[in-house]
Design an enzyme around this catalytic site. Structure first.
Site, PDB file in Angstrom:
ATOM      1  N   LYS A  31       0.867  -1.179   0.000  1.00 24.54           N
ATOM      2  CA  LYS A  31       0.000   0.000   0.000  1.00 24.54           C
ATOM      3  C   LYS A  31       0.902   1.227   0.000  1.00 24.54           C
ATOM      4  O   LYS A  31       1.926   1.255   0.699  1.00 24.54           O
ATOM      5  CB  LYS A  31      -0.897  -0.017   1.245  1.00 24.54           C
ATOM      6  CG  LYS A  31      -1.884   1.149   1.314  1.00 24.54           C
ATOM      7  CD  LYS A  31      -2.847   1.000   2.503  1.00 24.54           C
ATOM      8  CE  LYS A  31      -3.860   2.147   2.558  1.00 24.54           C
ATOM      9  NZ  LYS A  31      -4.835   2.012   3.652  1.00 24.54           N
ATOM     10  N   SER A  85      -9.867   2.307   2.830  1.00 25.02           N
ATOM     11  CA  SER A  85      -8.942   3.021   1.970  1.00 25.02           C
ATOM     12  C   SER A  85      -7.954   2.119   1.243  1.00 25.02           C
ATOM     13  O   SER A  85      -7.310   2.562   0.304  1.00 25.02           O
ATOM     14  CB  SER A  85      -8.152   4.029   2.801  1.00 25.02           C
ATOM     15  OG  SER A  85      -7.324   3.350   3.737  1.00 25.02           O
ATOM     16  N   SER A  99     -10.231  -0.080   7.029  1.00 25.19           N
ATOM     17  CA  SER A  99      -9.634  -0.013   5.689  1.00 25.19           C
ATOM     18  C   SER A  99      -8.975  -1.277   5.180  1.00 25.19           C
ATOM     19  O   SER A  99      -8.582  -1.321   4.013  1.00 25.19           O
ATOM     20  CB  SER A  99      -8.601   1.106   5.635  1.00 25.19           C
ATOM     21  OG  SER A  99      -9.263   2.319   5.446  1.00 25.19           O
TER      22      SER A  99
HETATM   23  N1  GLN Z   1     -13.347   4.599   6.241  1.00 20.97           N
HETATM   24  C1  GLN Z   1     -12.699   5.017   7.434  1.00 20.97           C
HETATM   25  C2  GLN Z   1     -12.266   6.460   7.296  1.00 20.97           C
HETATM   26  O1  GLN Z   1     -12.510   7.012   6.301  1.00 20.97           O
HETATM   27  C3  GLN Z   1     -11.561   4.129   7.775  1.00 20.97           C
HETATM   28  C4  GLN Z   1     -10.328   4.409   7.027  1.00 20.97           C
HETATM   29  C5  GLN Z   1      -9.183   3.565   7.453  1.00 20.97           C
HETATM   30  O2  GLN Z   1      -9.360   2.542   8.120  1.00 20.97           O
HETATM   31  N2  GLN Z   1      -7.987   4.017   7.112  1.00 20.97           N
HETATM   32  O3  GLN Z   1     -11.690   7.028   8.161  1.00 20.97           O
END
Ligand code: GLN
Length: 479
Positions: free
Chosen positions: A71, A146, A170
């Site tokens: 990532k 994400s 995410s």
């Molecule tokens: N969807 C969540 C956010 O937007 C989690 C994102 C994540 O786990 N990095 O913060």
């Protein structure tokens, strides 16, 4: 080749049926062929670096010579690391994240960097400065976020495994939406050193792969105490033993009836119930548990995570870190404003404003402190639940992958995290594994374990995967 497990790939390498370079080329070719369709990757190595081939030779471990995609928030020495942001579009780290150097040492061969929502904020991967990622199961749909680039890359087998990170879901949500297995370890299990920070008390690196066994093999190489990360915990490392049979006799599995009821999508509900039936068929006992404060989790998270993000992102001012905008500035404040307005996307700006406001005097007690108290209550709820059960099995996402552009307001996107955020707030290990699809789209089941017990969720998932093959399904267009 692309259907083989990590153990099978390792066997092929060992028996010299394929060389490390040939195996990497198989996947690199797929990256080049399919990335123009998926946009899952923001960087693909031109060719295999000799360093990796050497390390693969030296390491005798189970990961030697296995290709991997990182990532793009893991710092990779000499390779651009953008965190999905224009702000870091030209950032080339002079060092490797601890996770990256540990996997390099294990002999893994790095192929590419995965696209992601900017600074890991989002649930659809539509917030990347480098364009949205497409879901390999249906290109009109999002891969989740994400870590959507990592999930799409594994689903389309651009690599057998990818690193990812999870702050509020995410890893689990994109794994569920793309039909791969993904684990977020306990907070403190994996070093955050060299990971671009979003919300430091929640961020945790993890891994996505086809199966729980593959995830476990990679996680055991990633984890461990790191003096460079003050929140990394010095605990005994466990070793992974893949289960030999699927018996779950004596295993108490916690289910939350309330959460099942909240599933409006009847197909997802059916899939979830069928997966629970499979656990029971293997001898597990289902026990109803309750997390009475979990319905406050999304609200608390969207105070706490932006608050931490506003502090973490303050360094990107175009002077200390990040890009400078072109235009002329009147004074230093004007320059900061221009640099930050040009470098950050709309969602990141929204979170910085939200977080700064929640931390400002007058609001700090009402919002930030209250959210912290809710976080504590949720942790206590989990403690209570784990006094009755060994593992919990709950939904990951209330929906299957949705179409691009259908969640344009922040709040409906935030709500997509309702089932993943509670375990994040409590720092617990959790994973998502593929179960029966709904309308030809992947669905995941979330397993949550007690703090620092990754083994129980991995073993349960690996057993489930001994008697089901949903994790081996692949999107037809990428066979
Ligand atoms: N969807 C969540 C956010 O937007 C989690 C994102 C994540 O786990 N990095 O913060």
């Amino acid at each position: 080749m692309i259907n083989l497990s990590l153990r099978e790939l390792q066997q092929c390498l060992h028996k010299k049926q394929i060389s490390v370079a040939e195996l990497a080329s198989v996947y690199l070719d797929r990256c080049h062929q399919y990335n123009p369709i998926l946009n899952a990757l923001v960087h693909i190595d031109a060719d295999i670096k000799p360093d990796y081939l050497l390390a693969a030779q030296v390491s005798q471990g189970p990961l030697a010579g296995i290709p991997i995609i990182h990532k793009d928030l893991f710092s990779t020495q000499g390779v651009t690391t953008t965190a999905g942001s224009k702000m870091l579009a030209n950032y080339v780290p002079p060092f490797n994240a601890t996770v990256v150097s540990q996997l390099n040492q294990a002999g893994m061969v790095q192929l590419a960097k995965a696209n992601m929502d900017e600074f890991a904020m989002g649930s659809s991967n539509e917030y990347s400065a480098f364009g949205a990622v497409k879901n390999p199961w249906d290109l009109q749909r999002v891969p989740g976020g994400s870590s959507g680039g990592s999930a799409a890359a594994v689903a389309a087998r651009l690599a057998p495994v990818a690193t990812a990170s999870d702050t509020g879901g995410s890893i689990r949500q994109p794994a569920a939406l793309c039909g791969v297995t993904g684990i977020k370890p306990s907070y403190g299990r994996v070093s955050r050193y060299g990971m671009v920070a979003f919300a430091s008390s929640l961020d945790q690196g993890g891994v996505m792969a086809v199966s729980a066994d593959d995830c476990a093999l990679v996680l055991t190489a990633m984890m461990g105490h790191d003096a460079k990360d003050s929140t990394s915990i010095a605990a005994d490392k466990w070793t992974w033993q893949a289960p030999e049979d699927a018996s779950m006799k004596g295993l108490k599995v916690g289910v939350i009836p309330d959460w099942l009821e909240q599933l409006e999508d009847q197909d997802i509900k059916q899939s979830t119930l069928a997966a629970l039936d499979t656990l029971v068929a293997q001898g597990a006992e289902l026990v109803d548990v309750d997390l009475p404060h979990a319905d406050l989790a999304v609200a608390a998270y969207y105070i706490l995570a932006p608050a931490e993000a506003s502090a973490n992102l303050a360094r990107f001012d175009g002077i200390r870190f990040g890009q400078q905008s072109d235009g002329k500035s009147d004074d230093v404040n004007d320059m900061y404003r221009k640099n930050r307005s040009a470098g950050f996307g709309a969602e990141v700006q929204r979170r910085i404003m939200l977080g700064t406001w929640a931390l400002s005097s007058g609001y700090y007690d009402d919002y930030y402190c209250r959210a912290q108290r809710i976080r504590r209550l949720i942790s206590e709820d989990f403690k209570q639940a784990f006094s009755q059960v060994d593992v919990m099995a709950v939904p990951v996402s209330p929906e299957v992958a949705f179409k691009h552009g259908t969640k344009s307001d922040g709040v409906s996107m935030y709500q997509a995290d309702q089932f993943t955020i509670p375990a994040s707030l409590a720092g617990l290990p959790c994973l998502s594994m593929p179960i029966q699809p709904a309308r030809n789209l992947p669905v995941g089941l979330q397993l949550i374990g007690p703090y620092f017990n990754e083994q129980v969720i991995l073993t349960t998932a690996a057993k489930y995967q001994l008697v089901t093959d949903y994790h081996q399904h692949m999107p037809e267009a990428f066979l």
